[in-house]
Write an enzyme that holds these catalytic residues in place. Structure first.
Site, PDB file in Angstrom:
ATOM      1  N   ASP A   1      46.235  59.514  -6.785  1.00  0.00           N
ATOM      2  CA  ASP A   1      46.638  60.872  -6.395  1.00  0.00           C
ATOM      3  C   ASP A   1      46.755  61.812  -7.587  1.00  0.00           C
ATOM      4  O   ASP A   1      47.578  62.730  -7.593  1.00  0.00           O
ATOM      5  CB  ASP A   1      47.975  60.855  -5.616  1.00  0.00           C
ATOM      6  CG  ASP A   1      47.936  59.879  -4.459  1.00  0.00           C
ATOM      7  OD1 ASP A   1      46.911  59.881  -3.752  1.00  0.00           O
ATOM      8  OD2 ASP A   1      48.886  59.109  -4.284  1.00  0.00           O
TER       9      ASP A   1
ATOM     10  N   LYS B   1      41.655  63.433  -8.474  1.00  0.00           N
ATOM     11  CA  LYS B   1      40.258  63.068  -8.741  1.00  0.00           C
ATOM     12  C   LYS B   1      39.302  63.786  -7.809  1.00  0.00           C
ATOM     13  O   LYS B   1      38.196  64.127  -8.186  1.00  0.00           O
ATOM     14  CB  LYS B   1      40.056  61.551  -8.560  1.00  0.00           C
ATOM     15  CG  LYS B   1      40.777  60.726  -9.588  1.00  0.00           C
ATOM     16  CD  LYS B   1      40.570  59.236  -9.353  1.00  0.00           C
ATOM     17  CE  LYS B   1      41.174  58.717  -8.074  1.00  0.00           C
ATOM     18  NZ  LYS B   1      42.640  58.749  -8.016  1.00  0.00           N
TER      19      LYS B   1
ATOM     20  N   GLY C   1      42.379  58.823  -0.518  1.00  0.00           N
ATOM     21  CA  GLY C   1      42.350  60.127   0.133  1.00  0.00           C
ATOM     22  C   GLY C   1      41.961  61.148  -0.912  1.00  0.00           C
ATOM     23  O   GLY C   1      42.772  61.493  -1.760  1.00  0.00           O
ATOM     24  N   HIS C   2      40.714  61.558  -0.906  1.00  0.00           N
ATOM     25  CA  HIS C   2      40.260  62.538  -1.898  1.00  0.00           C
ATOM     26  C   HIS C   2      40.262  63.918  -1.256  1.00  0.00           C
ATOM     27  O   HIS C   2      39.502  64.199  -0.339  1.00  0.00           O
ATOM     28  CB  HIS C   2      38.882  62.152  -2.438  1.00  0.00           C
ATOM     29  CG  HIS C   2      38.945  60.942  -3.319  1.00  0.00           C
ATOM     30  ND1 HIS C   2      37.851  60.290  -3.792  1.00  0.00           N
ATOM     31  CD2 HIS C   2      40.014  60.278  -3.818  1.00  0.00           C
ATOM     32  CE1 HIS C   2      38.235  59.268  -4.541  1.00  0.00           C
ATOM     33  NE2 HIS C   2      39.548  59.238  -4.561  1.00  0.00           N
TER      34      HIS C   2
ATOM     35  N   GLN D   1      41.998  55.358  -6.135  1.00  0.00           N
ATOM     36  CA  GLN D   1      43.305  54.881  -6.615  1.00  0.00           C
ATOM     37  C   GLN D   1      43.451  55.211  -8.114  1.00  0.00           C
ATOM     38  O   GLN D   1      42.931  56.217  -8.548  1.00  0.00           O
ATOM     39  CB  GLN D   1      43.484  53.372  -6.339  1.00  0.00           C
ATOM     40  CG  GLN D   1      43.670  53.034  -4.863  1.00  0.00           C
ATOM     41  CD  GLN D   1      42.388  52.872  -4.098  1.00  0.00           C
ATOM     42  OE1 GLN D   1      41.467  52.220  -4.553  1.00  0.00           O
ATOM     43  NE2 GLN D   1      42.296  53.458  -2.924  1.00  0.00           N
TER      44      GLN D   1
HETATM   45  P1  IMP Z   1      46.306  49.114  -0.223  1.00  0.00           P
HETATM   46  O1  IMP Z   1      45.290  49.653  -1.159  1.00  0.00           O
HETATM   47  O2  IMP Z   1      46.294  49.741   1.137  1.00  0.00           O
HETATM   48  O3  IMP Z   1      46.271  47.617  -0.174  1.00  0.00           O
HETATM   49  O4  IMP Z   1      47.772  49.481  -0.806  1.00  0.00           O
HETATM   50  C1  IMP Z   1      48.249  48.903  -2.028  1.00  0.00           C
HETATM   51  C2  IMP Z   1      49.050  49.924  -2.806  1.00  0.00           C
HETATM   52  O5  IMP Z   1      48.166  50.924  -3.319  1.00  0.00           O
HETATM   53  C3  IMP Z   1      50.110  50.660  -1.995  1.00  0.00           C
HETATM   54  O6  IMP Z   1      51.208  50.945  -2.825  1.00  0.00           O
HETATM   55  C4  IMP Z   1      49.402  51.970  -1.625  1.00  0.00           C
HETATM   56  O7  IMP Z   1      50.318  53.012  -1.374  1.00  0.00           O
HETATM   57  C5  IMP Z   1      48.607  52.214  -2.891  1.00  0.00           C
HETATM   58  N1  IMP Z   1      47.404  53.028  -2.672  1.00  0.00           N
HETATM   59  C6  IMP Z   1      46.252  52.662  -2.095  1.00  0.00           C
HETATM   60  N2  IMP Z   1      45.364  53.677  -2.093  1.00  0.00           N
HETATM   61  C7  IMP Z   1      45.970  54.702  -2.707  1.00  0.00           C
HETATM   62  C8  IMP Z   1      45.543  56.028  -3.047  1.00  0.00           C
HETATM   63  O8  IMP Z   1      44.417  56.456  -2.791  1.00  0.00           O
HETATM   64  N3  IMP Z   1      46.466  56.796  -3.683  1.00  0.00           N
HETATM   65  C9  IMP Z   1      47.703  56.333  -4.016  1.00  0.00           C
HETATM   66  N4  IMP Z   1      48.135  55.100  -3.731  1.00  0.00           N
HETATM   67  C10 IMP Z   1      47.275  54.298  -3.090  1.00  0.00           C
END
Ligand code: IMP
Length: 449
Positions: A13, A16, A40-41, A223
């Site tokens: 977040d 990007k 989420g871009h 991420q």
């Molecule tokens: P997962 O990727 O759904 O397995 O989540 C694992 C961790 O990564 C959790 O803490 C999510 O909130 C975090 N996470 C996954 N994708 C994002 C993103 O795009 N932005 C911020 N945090 C993310």
């Protein structure tokens, strides 16, 4: 022309989406190498918010080839919904998207397994997005995953689905969760085959060809570094390599094809989900950043935890990714603060640490060390010309550059693409700035506005 990777330096977040959208006109191809629809871009176009989860944001530009690499886990249902969203906006996608035949599928049982797993973790839950990301990567490494390419061979697909459903149902039955029917999943997969089969290709081979033709690539990370499965704050991480090393494994390109890695860092820190966060701010100051920065997850809507910028973590991110150039985002959120804290290191059991610790149990116990500076107390929101930035803000930027040993080449001062300060002399090395032109209009949005 250089190929660049755009990588988040914190817990995701960082902005990007905006940076990728801004830089895309200078590239021919935008390629994603990891993650899935957990990302989420967010891109703002004429005040309208467009959130893309799986398809690279380069799709908002005409004639840019958008690639989803083998390192990505693809939920075909989410992919088709995103295609529909784009088509509603009048964006033609068919000739501009390629999905690797080697990308793993996310199927409905993955989210069910994830929900159970998170429940069992209790207060140690990771706080995942529950999009089935982790369980799909588990199947990949357990060598039982189903690849997008398997959709093209009905016999292989059938046998893999039957095996997977059998295994998943054992777990689901144990927890009294609804079971899956292999036939139903196969039927669903055949529906996907008919709709996404046309996008499937050998991406490694395609990229080799395109590079040979002199095409340039923007590798789009999802991420952030601290969520990397190997180098992040394990186990509170995502299940893929979000760091720049993931570009090679997630797309099948060799390391020499990455010319520069650009790090994206927010002027404060946020985190969604559980896990240690040394510079987290509790109370009203944290709430102020959350509200002013609109810090709510683009995928799940969850409020993001907020904290001070952590240059100890950023320096680590610069080292792991090979980042020399940084884009600083959202400093305008700090405009009103009397004092700003900059995290500069950690102590653990009364000694200062030399290296960023990735063991969660150490990170939970570190004491952050801060340098406190006076706030600039002027609005820098939507400033476009570097000469209009207050001296005291530029001092803050310089402190960060010195601490993380990388230079700030761009500053984002607002959500729209024009709310950006470019330090052109620092960017010429890796991008042809003459090519950073406006994004073509998006028909659906112009009509609406
Ligand atoms: P997962 O990727 O759904 O397995 O989540 C694992 C961790 O990564 C959790 O803490 C999510 O909130 C975090 N996470 C996954 N994708 C994002 C993103 O795009 N932005 C911020 N945090 C993310």
């Amino acid at each position: 022309m250089s190929n660049i990777a755009v990588v988040g330096m914190q817990w995701g977040d960082e902005g990007k989406g905006k940076v990728t959208d801004l830089l895309t006109p200078a590239f021919d191809i935008v390629a994603r190498y990891q993650g899935g629809n957990n990302a989420g871009h967010t891109v703002f176009v004429k005040g309208k918010k467009i959130v893309l989860h799986l398809i690279p944001s380069g799709i908002l530009h005409e004639n840019k080839l958008c690639i989803i690499g083998n390192g990505v886990v693809v939920n075909p249902r989410a992919f088709l919904e995103e295609v529909e969203q784009l088509e509603r906006l009048g964006i033609k996608v068919d000739n501009n998207i390629v999905i690797s035949k080697n990308a793993q599928l996310i199927l409905p049982y993955h989210s069910s397994i994830e929900e159970i797993t998170e429940k069992i973790r209790g207060d140690k839950k990771i706080g995942t997005t529950c999009k089935g990301i982790g369980p799909s990567y588990v199947d990949k490494t357990a060598r039982q995953g189903i690849k997008t390419g398997d959709l093209l061979n009905e016999d292989v697909l059938r046998s893999k689905v039957e095996q997977n459903v059998k295994l998943k149902n054992i777990i689901l039955a144990h927890f009294q969760s609804p079971l899956f029917e292999a036939e139903e999943i196969i039927k669903e997969c055949l529906y996907y085959r008919d709709r996404i089969g046309k996008y499937l290709q050998d991406v490694s081979c395609l990229l080799e060809k395109k590079i040979g033709e002199g095409k340039s690539i923007l590798f789009e990370g999802a991420q952030g570094t601290l969520l990397d499965i190997d180098h992040g704050t394990y186990p509170y991480v995502t299940s893929s390599n979000s760091t720049s090393g993931g570009v090679c494994t997630g797309l099948g390109v060799s390391p020499d094809k990455i010319d520069h890695v650009i790090g994206i860092a927010k002027a404060y820190t946020t985190r969604v989900g559980s896990g240690p966060f040394p510079t987290e701010i509790s109370g009203s100051a944290g709430k102020h950043l959350q509200k002013k920065g609109d810090e709510f997850g683009a995928t799940t809507g969850r409020p993001r935890r907020c904290g001070w910028i952590d240059t100890f973590a950023l320096k680590y991110a610069a080292r792991i990714n090979g980042i020399k150039k940084v884009v600083l985002t959202k400093p305008d959120v700090l405009d009103e603060l009397e004092e700003i804290k900059i995290g500069i290191g950690y102590s653990y059991k009364d000694s200062s640490l030399d290296c960023f610790p990735t063991e969660s149990w150490v990170l939970e116990d570190v004491k952050p060390e801060y340098k406190t500076i006076k706030g600039w107390k002027k609005s820098i929101h939507r400033i476009k010309d570097g000469r209009s930035l207050p001296e005291s803000f530029l001092d803050y930027v310089k402190i960060i550059e010195d601490l993380i040993q990388a230079e700030v080449v761009m500053i984002s001062t607002g959500a729209e693409r024009e709310d950006t300060v470019f330090f052109k002399d620092k960017m010429n090395e890796f991008i042809d700035l003459n090519k950073i032109t406006d994004r073509p209009d998006i028909p659906g949005i112009n009509n609406a506005s």
